[in-house]
Design an enzyme around this catalytic site. Structure first.
Site, PDB file in Angstrom:
ATOM      1  N   CYS B  82     -60.048  19.365 -49.835  1.00 50.75           N
ATOM      2  CA  CYS B  82     -59.946  17.977 -50.309  1.00 50.75           C
ATOM      3  C   CYS B  82     -59.383  17.931 -51.732  1.00 50.75           C
ATOM      4  O   CYS B  82     -58.195  18.133 -51.922  1.00 50.75           O
ATOM      5  CB  CYS B  82     -61.307  17.296 -50.178  1.00 50.75           C
ATOM      6  SG  CYS B  82     -61.198  15.505 -50.170  1.00 50.75           S
ATOM      7  N   HIS B 164     -62.650  17.910 -44.247  1.00 50.79           N
ATOM      8  CA  HIS B 164     -63.794  18.735 -44.665  1.00 50.79           C
ATOM      9  C   HIS B 164     -64.238  19.624 -43.506  1.00 50.79           C
ATOM     10  O   HIS B 164     -64.994  19.164 -42.643  1.00 50.79           O
ATOM     11  CB  HIS B 164     -64.942  17.842 -45.128  1.00 50.79           C
ATOM     12  CG  HIS B 164     -64.741  17.275 -46.497  1.00 50.79           C
ATOM     13  ND1 HIS B 164     -65.601  17.499 -47.544  1.00 50.79           N
ATOM     14  CD2 HIS B 164     -63.738  16.506 -46.995  1.00 50.79           C
ATOM     15  CE1 HIS B 164     -65.158  16.879 -48.626  1.00 50.79           C
ATOM     16  NE2 HIS B 164     -64.026  16.267 -48.312  1.00 50.79           N
ATOM     17  N   GLU B 166     -66.391  21.848 -43.478  1.00 49.12           N
ATOM     18  CA  GLU B 166     -67.831  22.162 -43.535  1.00 49.12           C
ATOM     19  C   GLU B 166     -68.705  21.016 -43.037  1.00 49.12           C
ATOM     20  O   GLU B 166     -69.912  21.183 -42.879  1.00 49.12           O
ATOM     21  CB  GLU B 166     -68.221  22.510 -44.979  1.00 49.12           C
ATOM     22  CG  GLU B 166     -68.475  21.326 -45.910  1.00 49.12           C
ATOM     23  CD  GLU B 166     -67.244  20.497 -46.282  1.00 49.12           C
ATOM     24  OE1 GLU B 166     -66.114  20.926 -45.973  1.00 49.12           O
ATOM     25  OE2 GLU B 166     -67.418  19.406 -46.865  1.00 49.12           O
TER      26      GLU B 166
END
Lengths: 343, 186
Positions: B82, B164, B166
């Site tokens: 990001c 993202h 994660e």
């Protein structure tokens, strides 16, 4: 001594009139928790920690009873109180728009914005009688009545911040709110409500992960939490930890769902946006014994001070928030204040 | 043997999710961006680690000059998530522009030339988006709004995710970890 009440489990409460109160003076909240852990590990303790982490109160119970919620029936039919919002609609809408500008600029993704309502007149009704009355109105999962030096806290929270049993630890953030007339189906369809909860789940995965040894899991996502005044959605994140309460709280406070995301910048923004420090409101309250504890998020709460009541309310603001709807949500969460639900 | 990696934390709230996404293959140390100025030079990082991860975070790449400087001087592979990817874009003649309405906690499907990653759902948290220069190879775009989601530098070892990986909203997060491990070994 004034009675002290705190949720224990689904149907029962701790009740005590025989306790000692400790609070941090010059030391930090976490150092007093460490001291209490060493000194009173096996005692039942009721904790209250402020949102800004400046103040904590620990009630060490010398004796207590575990009573059923049904035992606390209210003798009051309805208190004759009138409440007014401490923020005007135009000012509230301006704040929401400021937050949306901040989100657009990339400063943060979500902020929990709060304000309050105050009773106009003094009341001769005791804070404990009012607690029992409102307990019956809100029917909360995590209530508490705590007499503090600066006033009495009447908390009717539906939100679990942290529960630890043996090594297992879980948190159940609530985000997403609608009127009961619109219902759960409308919440599930709403992309704004979905995103609002999802980002807090990622934030709480992160915070819980910081105290857990293995990868944490999202066990429940966007499940219905029906209350008698509004409907929410909630999720559950859980893991396993070998840390004790002071270290866990040091890593996890202030709680994600009532600050915002990313947390550090949201907490700064809250200080700029809100006129007064939140005090106990949006901090946490709960019980602690040995290595087990259950803490709520101190929302849906009153402060009783000098015969006057203040009630606190707030909303998670994201870029898709509609200021008008947030203003309504701020009121929906306060509709039990008067018997007619009018403010 | 797990690989030693350093995360530069830009006051983000997803650092621990990244750490546990990449474990156990990576052994991760977290360093806040404000600590970077205490480092005498980047050589210590170049010798001690095999990968530096530039984290997501609030605000814009320009708000983190220390991280931009480290990224420029780095001799070991860099992974940007990001904001970290936006830093890479900016450092290599690309453009980072406002993206409105911002997307936070929402998902998109990937359009990716690698079949294994095509049509996978990914989580988005951004109010800026990247237009990388020709120095980057675009690996994936979002299907709904055609924003660059994943890219790698053609010469330098720089790999960037706009989404993202994660997040719990991202499907098959392990696939991106496999990609990183393979990319590091090439």
């Amino acid at each position: 001594m004034k009675p002290l009440v705190c949720f224990y489990n689904d149907k029962s409460l701790f009740y005590s009139t025989d306790y000692r109160v400790f609070s941090n003076q010059s030391s930090s909240v976490f150092s007093i928790l460490e001291d209490i852990k060493k000194e009173y590990s096996e005692a039942v303790k009721i904790l209250q920690i402020d949102f800004n982490l400046e103040k904590a109160h620990v009630f060490v119970l010398n004796t207590y009873e575990i009573i059923s919620i049904d035992q606390l029936t209210s003798e009051l039919s309805a208190p004759n109180l009138t409440f007014v919002s401490n923020i005007s609609k135009s000012h509230f809408i301006k704040k929401v728009n400021t937050i949306k500008e901040d989100i657009k600029s990339g400063r943060y993704y979500q902020v929990n914005y709060t304000s309050s309502f105050s009773s106009l007149q003094e009341t001769e009704i005791s804070s404990y009688a009012l607690f029992k009355y409102y307990l019956n109105q809100f029917k909360p999962a995590y209530p508490a009545y705590l007499p503090l030096p600066y006033g009495d806290i009447l908390c009717f929270s539906p939100e679990l911040f942290l529960e630890k049993k043996n090594e297992r630890i879980r948190t159940c953030p609530i985000k997403g709110t609608t009127r009961n007339a619109d219902g759960y189906a409308s919440l599930l369809k709403d992309q704004k409500e979905n995103a609002e909860l999802s980002m807090i789940v990622d934030l709480l995965r992160n915070d819980l992960q910081s105290v857990c040894t293995e990868k944490v899991s999202v066990d429940v996502h966007r499940k219905e939490l029906p209350l008698n005044y509004i409907t929410h959605t909630y999720s559950q994140v859980s893991g396993a930890t070998n840390l004790s309460l002071p270290m866990i709280l040091k890593n996890m406070l202030p709680a994600g769902s009532i600050s915002g995301c990313p947390k550090a910048e949201s907490v700064k923004a809250i200080q700029e946006l809100e006129n007064l420090p939140r005090g106990f409101y949006t901090g946490c309250i709960g019980w602690w014994k040995n290595d087990s504890f259950t803490l709520n998020l101190a929302i849906r709460s009153f402060l009783y001070d000098n015969k006057k009541l203040s009630y606190f309310s707030g909303c998670g603001i994201v870029y898709d928030s509609d200021a008008e709807k947030e203003w309504q949500e701020f009121h929906h969460k306060a509709q039990h204040l008067t018997p007619e639900g009018r403010l | 043997m797990s690989k030693k990696a350093l995360i530069i934390d830009h006051d983000d709230s997803f650092i621990w999710n990244i750490k546990f996404w990449l474990q156990p293959e990576f052994n991760i140390t977290i360093l806040n961006h404000s600590e970077l100025k205490k480092l005498q030079d980047s050589e210590q990082i170049n010798t001690e680690y095999e990968l530096v991860i530039f984290s997501p975070g609030p605000k814009s790449p320009e708000n983190y000059p220390g991280s931009l400087d480290l990224l420029n001087k780095l001799k070991i592979p860099a992974l940007g998530v990001c904001l970290g990817f936006q830093m890479m874009t900016l450092n290599h003649q690309g453009h980072v522009k406002a993206y409105c309405p911002p997307l936070h906690g929402k998902t998109s499907l990937l359009h990716c030339e690698y079949p294994d990653y095509n049509n996978l759902r990914v989580a988005r948290y951004h109010s800026l988006h990247c237009e990388p220069s020709d120095e980057f190879k675009i690996l994936a775009r979002s299907q709904d709004d055609d924003v660059v989601m994943w890219a790698e530098h053609k010469k330098k070892k720089h790999l960037g995710f706009q989404f993202h990986p994660e997040s719990f909203l991202t499907e098959h997060a392990d696939k991106y970890k496999s990609y990183i491990l393979n990319w590091l070994s090439l």
